[in-house]
Design a protein around this motif. Structure first.
Motif, mmCIF file in Angstrom:
data_model
loop_
_atom_site.group_PDB
_atom_site.id
_atom_site.type_symbol
_atom_site.label_atom_id
_atom_site.label_comp_id
_atom_site.label_asym_id
_atom_site.label_seq_id
_atom_site.Cartn_x
_atom_site.Cartn_y
_atom_site.Cartn_z
ATOM 1 N N SER A 132 0.832 -1.199 0.000
ATOM 2 C CA SER A 132 0.000 0.000 0.000
ATOM 3 C C SER A 132 0.868 1.251 0.000
ATOM 4 O O SER A 132 2.033 1.221 0.420
ATOM 5 C CB SER A 132 -0.909 0.018 1.239
ATOM 6 O OG SER A 132 -1.787 -1.091 1.260
ATOM 7 N N ARG A 169 -9.644 -0.914 -4.994
ATOM 8 C CA ARG A 169 -8.273 -0.950 -4.465
ATOM 9 C C ARG A 169 -7.803 0.428 -4.007
ATOM 10 O O ARG A 169 -7.049 0.532 -3.047
ATOM 11 C CB ARG A 169 -7.300 -1.469 -5.533
ATOM 12 C CG ARG A 169 -7.591 -2.879 -6.012
ATOM 13 C CD ARG A 169 -6.453 -3.402 -6.889
ATOM 14 N NE ARG A 169 -6.291 -2.607 -8.095
ATOM 15 C CZ ARG A 169 -5.138 -2.023 -8.448
ATOM 16 N NH1 ARG A 169 -4.069 -2.128 -7.668
ATOM 17 N NH2 ARG A 169 -5.067 -1.330 -9.577
ATOM 18 N N ASN A 226 -4.132 0.470 -2.295
ATOM 19 C CA ASN A 226 -3.937 -0.844 -1.681
ATOM 20 C C ASN A 226 -3.824 -1.908 -2.769
ATOM 21 O O ASN A 226 -4.202 -1.686 -3.916
ATOM 22 C CB ASN A 226 -5.103 -1.167 -0.755
ATOM 23 C CG ASN A 226 -5.227 -0.189 0.391
ATOM 24 O OD1 ASN A 226 -4.246 0.365 0.869
ATOM 25 N ND2 ASN A 226 -6.467 0.031 0.839
#
Length: 116
Positions: free
Chosen positions: A16, A66, A83
């Motif tokens: 991330s 995401r 992420n």
């Protein structure tokens, strides 16, 4: 309006990273803030955006689920939380500001490299 993007760097696949975009100058609550990216040899593409007035967000299909965009109105800053990063997310990321889908102001870009 001046935009300063930061937070780029090297991250492993699956990891991330959070990017920030600080706005200064004559900002407006009617503006939207957007994130774009450009990979080597490719055209700049839209990643997602947020409406400054109500915080509503919208995303490109490639990052939906995401990436998350948020804002801190007190700091005039927009964030891009990324992420489950993939090597294909490697790009220079830019923030932009504007109204009615016209992105008038641009930040300088920050490099994100995702290693496999």
């Amino acid at each position: 309006v001046q935009l300063q993007a930061s937070g780029g760097g090297l991250v492993q696949a699956g990891g991330s990273r959070r990017l920030s975009c600080a706005a200064s100058g004559r900002t407006s609550s009617s503006y939207a803030m957007g994130w774009f990216r450009q990979a080597p040899g490719k055209e700049r593409e839209f990643v997602g955006g947020i409406n400054w007035s109500d915080g509503s967000t919208y995303y490109a299909g490639s990052v939906k689920g995401r990436f998350t965009i948020s804002r801190d109105t007190a700091k005039s800053t927009v964030y891009l939380q990324m992420n489950s990063l993939k090597p294909e997310d490697t790009a220079v990321y830019y923030c932009a500001a504007g109204a009615a889908q016209i992105w008038k102001y641009w930040g300088q870009g920050t490099q994100v490299t995702v290693s496999s």
